[in-house]
Scaffold this motif. Sequence first.
Motif, PDB file in Angstrom:
ATOM      1  N   ALA A 402      42.656   0.860  93.829  1.00  0.00           N
ATOM      2  CA  ALA A 402      43.704   0.959  94.842  1.00  0.00           C
ATOM      3  C   ALA A 402      44.125  -0.435  95.267  1.00  0.00           C
ATOM      4  O   ALA A 402      43.298  -1.338  95.363  1.00  0.00           O
ATOM      5  CB  ALA A 402      43.188   1.739  96.043  1.00  0.00           C
ATOM      6  N   PRO A 403      45.417  -0.641  95.499  1.00  0.00           N
ATOM      7  CA  PRO A 403      45.857  -1.972  95.916  1.00  0.00           C
ATOM      8  C   PRO A 403      45.251  -2.377  97.253  1.00  0.00           C
ATOM      9  O   PRO A 403      45.043  -1.542  98.123  1.00  0.00           O
ATOM     10  CB  PRO A 403      47.366  -1.813  96.036  1.00  0.00           C
ATOM     11  N   ARG A 404      44.919  -3.655  97.386  1.00  0.00           N
ATOM     12  CA  ARG A 404      44.371  -4.161  98.652  1.00  0.00           C
ATOM     13  C   ARG A 404      45.183  -5.368  99.083  1.00  0.00           C
ATOM     14  O   ARG A 404      45.875  -5.974  98.293  1.00  0.00           O
ATOM     15  CB  ARG A 404      42.906  -4.605  98.492  1.00  0.00           C
ATOM     16  N   ARG A 405      45.042  -5.691 100.386  1.00  0.00           N
ATOM     17  CA  ARG A 405      45.697  -6.915 100.837  1.00  0.00           C
ATOM     18  C   ARG A 405      44.934  -8.100 100.279  1.00  0.00           C
ATOM     19  O   ARG A 405      43.746  -8.022 100.024  1.00  0.00           O
ATOM     20  CB  ARG A 405      45.650  -7.049 102.354  1.00  0.00           C
TER      21      ARG A 405
ATOM     22  N   PRO B 108      39.589   5.081 101.189  1.00  0.00           N
ATOM     23  CA  PRO B 108      40.309   3.976 100.532  1.00  0.00           C
ATOM     24  C   PRO B 108      41.007   4.389  99.243  1.00  0.00           C
ATOM     25  O   PRO B 108      41.910   3.694  98.803  1.00  0.00           O
ATOM     26  CB  PRO B 108      39.201   2.960 100.237  1.00  0.00           C
ATOM     27  N   HIS B 109      40.601   5.520  98.652  1.00  0.00           N
ATOM     28  CA  HIS B 109      41.208   5.904  97.374  1.00  0.00           C
ATOM     29  C   HIS B 109      42.445   6.771  97.567  1.00  0.00           C
ATOM     30  O   HIS B 109      43.045   7.201  96.591  1.00  0.00           O
ATOM     31  CB  HIS B 109      40.183   6.619  96.505  1.00  0.00           C
ATOM     32  N   TYR B 151      48.167   2.077 100.607  1.00  0.00           N
ATOM     33  CA  TYR B 151      46.746   2.400 100.651  1.00  0.00           C
ATOM     34  C   TYR B 151      46.114   1.708 101.857  1.00  0.00           C
ATOM     35  O   TYR B 151      46.597   0.656 102.288  1.00  0.00           O
ATOM     36  CB  TYR B 151      46.060   1.962  99.367  1.00  0.00           C
ATOM     37  N   GLY B 153      43.671  -0.181 102.235  1.00  0.00           N
ATOM     38  CA  GLY B 153      43.332  -1.574 101.990  1.00  0.00           C
ATOM     39  C   GLY B 153      44.499  -2.527 102.153  1.00  0.00           C
ATOM     40  O   GLY B 153      44.309  -3.729 102.245  1.00  0.00           O
ATOM     41  N   GLN B 154      45.714  -1.998 102.181  1.00  0.00           N
ATOM     42  CA  GLN B 154      46.891  -2.858 102.329  1.00  0.00           C
ATOM     43  C   GLN B 154      47.309  -3.013 103.788  1.00  0.00           C
ATOM     44  O   GLN B 154      48.281  -3.697 104.072  1.00  0.00           O
ATOM     45  CB  GLN B 154      48.059  -2.271 101.532  1.00  0.00           C
ATOM     46  N   LEU B 155      46.598  -2.338 104.701  1.00  0.00           N
ATOM     47  CA  LEU B 155      47.002  -2.383 106.106  1.00  0.00           C
ATOM     48  C   LEU B 155      46.083  -3.302 106.909  1.00  0.00           C
ATOM     49  O   LEU B 155      44.953  -3.558 106.522  1.00  0.00           O
ATOM     50  CB  LEU B 155      46.938  -0.980 106.716  1.00  0.00           C
TER      51      LEU B 155
END
Lengths: 419, 259
Positions: A402-405, B108-109, B151, B153-155
């Motif tokens: 999954a994409p992460r920052r 997270p997935h 996702y 993890g992007q926040l």
Amino acid sequence: MTTTTPQFSAPPVNQLGPWAWAKKNLFSSWFNTLLTIISLLLLIWVTTSLLGWALTQAQWDVLPSNFRLLLVGRYPVEFIWQVWLGVAVIAAVGGFSWGVLARQARLLDRRALITLGVLAAIIVVVLALLTNPVSIALALGLLVLLVLTGFAGQAIGRAKPQLGTWLPLLWLVGFLLSFALIRGLIIGRTVRLDDLGGLLLTILVAAVSIVLSFPLGVLLALGRRSDLPVIRGLSVLYIEVIRGLPLITILFASQLLVPMALPPQIRTERVMRAIVGFTLFSAAYLAENVRGGLQSVPRGQSEAAKALGMNPLLTTSLIVLPQALKAVIPTIVGQFISLFKDTSLLAIVGLTELLGMGQAILANPQYLGRSGEVYLFIGLIYFLCCYAMSSASRRLEKQLSAPRRAVEPALTTARPDGG
Amino acid sequence: MTQPQMEMADSQTGAEPIIIARDVEKWYDNNFHVLKGVSLTVAKGEVVVVMGPSGSGKSTFIRTFNALEPYQKGSIEIDGIQLSHDLKNIDAIRREVGMVFQQFNLFPHLTVLDNVTLAPKWVRRWPKAKAEEVAMQLLERVGILNQAHKYPGQLSGGQQQRVAIARALAMQPKIMLFDEPTSALDPEMVREVLDVMRTLANSGITMVCVTHEVGFAREVADRVVLMADGLLVEEATPAEFFSNPKEERTKKFLSQILH
Ligand SMILES: Nc1ncnc2c1ncn2[C@@H]1O[C@H](COP(=O)(O)OP(=O)(O)OP(=O)(O)O)[C@@H](O)[C@H]1O
Ligand SMILES: [Mg+2]
């Protein structure tokens, strides 16, 4: 401190020239220089002697005359199209998944083009030496099919992005279909399992064992973590007993014990019994790998699921297991690669898979003393298959993460306890 | 928003109780007596803030309300459902109670939207369209509508915690439990989460919050309770709790957190 006007700087390009690169990487100290020279000499010695042997001494005629035996064993020649059909199904499924997974990117990027080019070159050059033009055309046709289904998969994947989750199911169906086609269960003539041989048998045994051992291994891993003492105990017992036995023992045992365990009117073929052995063996190791993945999922995950009212089944199947499996993809693929190589033990229980077929050919007085040629070729095939598996797994892993920052402020989710 | 609601304070006259915990006692496996007989009654629509030093059992206590922790003695009743010691009727209870964790615990997935719709779809068996409609409304309420397809993890942490609040609300609980929802956040993100909690409190839902945010407690809480060493030490309106505490333990605790 006052700053000057903001600079829009690109990262410095550190393109070293070939000399500078060599100096930095190969000759940075006297010790490194020594190592470089020794390795270089070794490399030159090995390649020249190997090439010398391959070009002057080796008698390669053993390969073209036995090529079909090495690939499919004693599969009836007039029904060989069933095998082609089965392989075509796999190529189509493979191309389709490739397209779906790469739906956001260009399908034929540089890497893909290089891979396809290399494959095409291998087919044209190598197969030309080994087999007839019809097979070469068919093999090239498979590549075309791969690309075409790739484009189809990309188009459909863009329209329906949720398709990605169904790919495992598609693989299962494609796999069963391919198996049925090769056995001639749908059209054509039924071929006995024990008549398969060579690479086909290797792939078949490995693939069936992998597909069967996967769910068994996952269940065992979950069983080992169960709250019910009986289930936990049985899982531990199974895993530890199997891991305490050599694979050879299990293979012999399955040849003897499977017929005893079944009612006498059910006759099992030897290949089936071998598959049972491999599956039982692989499942135990898989269970341990999956257990590692399960332990890597923070406890807060299942607590959050429970707090949302999800029952244990939902919690495991929707939250914990997907994360656990994703974490252990490299380990699992590594295990499947060893399973693939372990199928060479089939030769010991009297089945002529790739290695066994090679030995059978070498036993023919006509081909006395050609072991170098045959084993080199077999080794090359093993290597190609394993390399394909590991690079596919690396791509899969990349796709699934999954994409992460890039920077994660205040993100301390790694703590296993949410209290 | 700031007027004290004295009438809710000690006696639950008027509003009917939705959480009744009586003499709850719990030992951890290593025989550690973590809750030594805690009683708390929370009325419908009430906002209770739980404070107390680290290790006093606050998390353990509120986690007994949705059966994340079993307990051994006493009784807990949630909206008229008795929560037995062996956690038999947990499914009925957990549908009534939402929880927000210190570490967010987003999945997270899954995308933000899937995080919010997952439980409504699988537990409440809502059709996908309905679940997504409700989820979008909630995401708008917590101000992350435009991140729905990202996702976790992007926040940022603050955004993740607001998604976690939306995820809990999607099950339409009657009670929301918060376990130090802002403790893992950078200071500049604490506010955005507290703002969401404040609007939530004003919407009339019952809330039990473990938090050390004094401003929030003063402004929003109907009652503040202090836990220490597995016991409920003091229970008062925010005004009384912060300016005129009765117990020594409370005074000591306040002197520690107020600087
Ligand atoms: N699973 C467990 N097993 C044994 N002891 C535990 C367990 N979980 C917590 N404890 C202990 O129980 C006590 C109370 O824990 P709890 O998490 O409820 O405290 P808390 O008041 O929430 O503290 P904090 O402010 O640090 O979150 C602590 O001393 C802790 O070490
Ligand atoms: Mg806590």
